[in-house]
Design an enzyme around this catalytic site. Structure first.
Site, mmCIF file in Angstrom:
data_model
loop_
_atom_site.group_PDB
_atom_site.id
_atom_site.type_symbol
_atom_site.label_atom_id
_atom_site.label_comp_id
_atom_site.label_asym_id
_atom_site.label_seq_id
_atom_site.Cartn_x
_atom_site.Cartn_y
_atom_site.Cartn_z
ATOM 1 N N ASN A 14 1.241 -1.608 -0.326
ATOM 2 C CA ASN A 14 0.089 0.243 0.632
ATOM 3 C C ASN A 14 0.524 1.195 0.469
ATOM 4 O O ASN A 14 0.172 2.116 -0.518
ATOM 5 C CB ASN A 14 -0.345 -0.247 1.378
ATOM 6 C CG ASN A 14 -1.680 -0.783 0.825
ATOM 7 O OD1 ASN A 14 -2.802 -0.087 0.329
ATOM 8 N ND2 ASN A 14 -2.409 -1.816 1.204
ATOM 9 N N ARG A 61 3.433 -0.732 25.862
ATOM 10 C CA ARG A 61 2.181 -0.408 24.707
ATOM 11 C C ARG A 61 2.432 1.579 24.912
ATOM 12 O O ARG A 61 2.577 1.490 23.914
ATOM 13 C CB ARG A 61 0.597 -0.133 24.431
ATOM 14 C CG ARG A 61 0.244 -0.334 23.548
ATOM 15 C CD ARG A 61 -1.262 -0.176 23.376
ATOM 16 N NE ARG A 61 -1.351 -1.567 23.411
ATOM 17 C CZ ARG A 61 -0.899 -3.389 23.063
ATOM 18 N NH1 ARG A 61 -1.279 -2.840 21.429
ATOM 19 N NH2 ARG A 61 -1.382 -4.009 22.081
ATOM 20 N N ILE A 88 -1.766 -2.182 17.746
ATOM 21 C CA ILE A 88 -3.033 -1.375 18.248
ATOM 22 C C ILE A 88 -2.349 0.299 18.314
ATOM 23 O O ILE A 88 -1.501 -0.015 19.829
ATOM 24 C CB ILE A 88 -3.478 -2.177 19.245
ATOM 25 C CG1 ILE A 88 -4.289 -3.158 18.464
ATOM 26 C CG2 ILE A 88 -4.918 -1.306 20.000
ATOM 27 C CD1 ILE A 88 -5.174 -4.107 19.344
ATOM 28 N N ASN A 103 -6.240 5.069 8.677
ATOM 29 C CA ASN A 103 -5.790 3.606 8.040
ATOM 30 C C ASN A 103 -6.429 3.236 6.759
ATOM 31 O O ASN A 103 -8.129 3.318 6.462
ATOM 32 C CB ASN A 103 -5.849 2.557 9.390
ATOM 33 C CG ASN A 103 -6.003 1.465 9.554
ATOM 34 O OD1 ASN A 103 -5.238 0.820 9.487
ATOM 35 N ND2 ASN A 103 -7.139 0.723 9.588
ATOM 36 N N HIS A 105 -8.078 -0.574 6.028
ATOM 37 C CA HIS A 105 -8.702 -2.039 6.202
ATOM 38 C C HIS A 105 -9.362 -3.545 5.711
ATOM 39 O O HIS A 105 -9.280 -1.998 4.567
ATOM 40 C CB HIS A 105 -9.694 -1.812 7.895
ATOM 41 C CG HIS A 105 -9.265 -2.824 8.582
ATOM 42 N ND1 HIS A 105 -8.477 -3.976 9.335
ATOM 43 C CD2 HIS A 105 -11.098 -3.885 8.312
ATOM 44 C CE1 HIS A 105 -9.575 -4.797 9.429
ATOM 45 N NE2 HIS A 105 -10.828 -4.866 9.424
ATOM 46 N N THR A 137 -9.786 6.296 15.175
ATOM 47 C CA THR A 137 -10.776 6.439 16.502
ATOM 48 C C THR A 137 -10.070 5.863 17.765
ATOM 49 O O THR A 137 -9.519 4.351 16.969
ATOM 50 C CB THR A 137 -11.776 6.815 16.680
ATOM 51 O OG1 THR A 137 -12.363 5.228 16.248
ATOM 52 C CG2 THR A 137 -12.285 7.487 15.227
ATOM 53 N N LEU A 140 -11.397 0.550 17.640
ATOM 54 C CA LEU A 140 -10.299 -0.311 16.818
ATOM 55 C C LEU A 140 -10.827 -0.786 15.233
ATOM 56 O O LEU A 140 -12.178 -1.326 15.644
ATOM 57 C CB LEU A 140 -9.983 -1.896 17.432
ATOM 58 C CG LEU A 140 -9.190 -2.636 16.058
ATOM 59 C CD1 LEU A 140 -7.410 -2.475 15.963
ATOM 60 C CD2 LEU A 140 -9.295 -4.141 17.213
ATOM 61 N N ASP A 141 -10.529 -0.017 14.534
ATOM 62 C CA ASP A 141 -11.148 0.012 13.002
ATOM 63 C C ASP A 141 -12.143 0.252 13.134
ATOM 64 O O ASP A 141 -13.605 -0.778 12.278
ATOM 65 C CB ASP A 141 -11.236 -1.774 12.627
ATOM 66 C CG ASP A 141 -9.520 -2.204 12.484
ATOM 67 O OD1 ASP A 141 -8.512 -1.786 11.758
ATOM 68 O OD2 ASP A 141 -9.569 -4.461 12.553
HETATM 69 C C1 GAR Z 1 -3.690 -5.163 3.742
HETATM 70 O O1 GAR Z 1 -4.000 -6.025 3.531
HETATM 71 C C2 GAR Z 1 -4.106 -3.841 4.566
HETATM 72 O O2 GAR Z 1 -5.206 -3.314 4.668
HETATM 73 C C3 GAR Z 1 -3.655 -4.366 6.524
HETATM 74 O O3 GAR Z 1 -2.389 -5.304 6.295
HETATM 75 C C4 GAR Z 1 -1.609 -5.199 4.892
HETATM 76 C C5 GAR Z 1 -0.198 -4.778 4.307
HETATM 77 O O4 GAR Z 1 -0.499 -5.155 3.164
HETATM 78 N N1 GAR Z 1 -3.875 -4.360 7.260
HETATM 79 C C6 GAR Z 1 -4.355 -4.209 8.352
HETATM 80 O O5 GAR Z 1 -5.107 -5.493 8.423
HETATM 81 C C7 GAR Z 1 -4.360 -3.792 9.530
HETATM 82 N N2 GAR Z 1 -5.461 -4.136 10.007
HETATM 83 P P1 GAR Z 1 1.015 -3.893 2.483
HETATM 84 O O6 GAR Z 1 2.169 -3.740 3.838
HETATM 85 O O7 GAR Z 1 1.623 -4.790 1.908
HETATM 86 O O8 GAR Z 1 0.844 -3.051 2.400
#
Ligand code: GAR
Length: 211
Positions: A14, A61, A88, A103, A105, A137, A140-141
């Site tokens: 991403n 954390r 988190i 973010n 998701h 926020t 979470l998610d």
């Molecule tokens: C992606 O699919 C992203 O949406 C997910 O991790 C992957 C990272 O891929 N994120 C989450 O699950 C956050 N809760 P990438 O490192 O290739 O971008």
């Protein structure tokens, strides 16, 4: 030009999609909570400042969050972009960057928060799955949704094939969301994101038409 700090944990696809999107942004830094993230190598190969702050080095954390925030603040970013960042974040961190922290998701939130979203989608037998870019926020998610893309779930899908179909859409909607953000087109009314005063922002794939 708006300054962006990108937080990653792994592969960084991403992040790479954002870098490849010709956005009017300055990537001030890329930070991972894992020194072995492939994404850090991608960032360095593009001559971007890339750092790791190992979460394993912090028992608490909040201490990790503080160290991360201190590093981020060195770069005075306008926005902090979570791109596959798998830690988190605590309430103080989230509040510090409120309205500037987004973010991506891999599900159509509010369905399937947390991890293993593709497995959960297959287990639940949903026919439509997808991805969401949202403001972060303390829950979470959860948080105002900027854009979503939907993909069909096919009968012969497994986690891998479904994840790949969703990821393709992630790479489209994240740059789009960041464009809207840095262009100042995003307004919020409670949980609803309004684009330049018009309601909406969620676009259904595969035909994503930037407005
Ligand atoms: C992606 O699919 C992203 O949406 C997910 O991790 C992957 C990272 O891929 N994120 C989450 O699950 C956050 N809760 P990438 O490192 O290739 O971008």
């Amino acid at each position: 030009m708006k300054r962006i700090v990108i937080l990653i944990s792994g592969r960084g696809s991403n992040m790479a999609a954002i870098l490849d999107s010709n956005l009017p942004i300055e990537i001030a830094a890329v930070i991972s909570n894992r020194g072995d993230s492939a994404g850090l190598e991608i960032a360095r190969s593009r001559k971007l400042p890339a750092f790791s702050i190992e979460h394993k080095d912090y028992a608490l954390r909040e201490d990790f969050d503080s160290a991360l925030a201190m590093k981020i603040d060195e770069f005075s970013p306008d926005f902090v972009i979570l791109a596959g960042f798998m830690r988190i974040l605590g309430i103080d961190f989230v509040k510090r960057y409120s309205g500037r922290l987004v973010n991506i998701h891999p599900s159509l939130l509010p369905s399937f928060p947390g991890t293993k979203t593709h497995r959960k989608a297959l287990e639940e037998g949903v026919k439509i799955h997808g991805c969401t870019v949202h403001f972060v926020t303390e829950k979470l998610d959860h948080g105002a949704i900027i854009i979503q893309a939907a993909v069909p779930v096919l009968e012969d899908d497994d986690e891998e094939s479904l994840a790949a179909r969703v990821l393709e859409q992630e790479h489209r909607i994240y740059p789009q969301a960041i464009r809207w953000l840095v262009e100042g087109r995003i307004n919020r009314e409670g949980n609803r994101v309004l684009l330049g005063g018009k309601s909406g922002g969620a676009l259904v794939s595969p035909e994503i038409e930037p407005r």
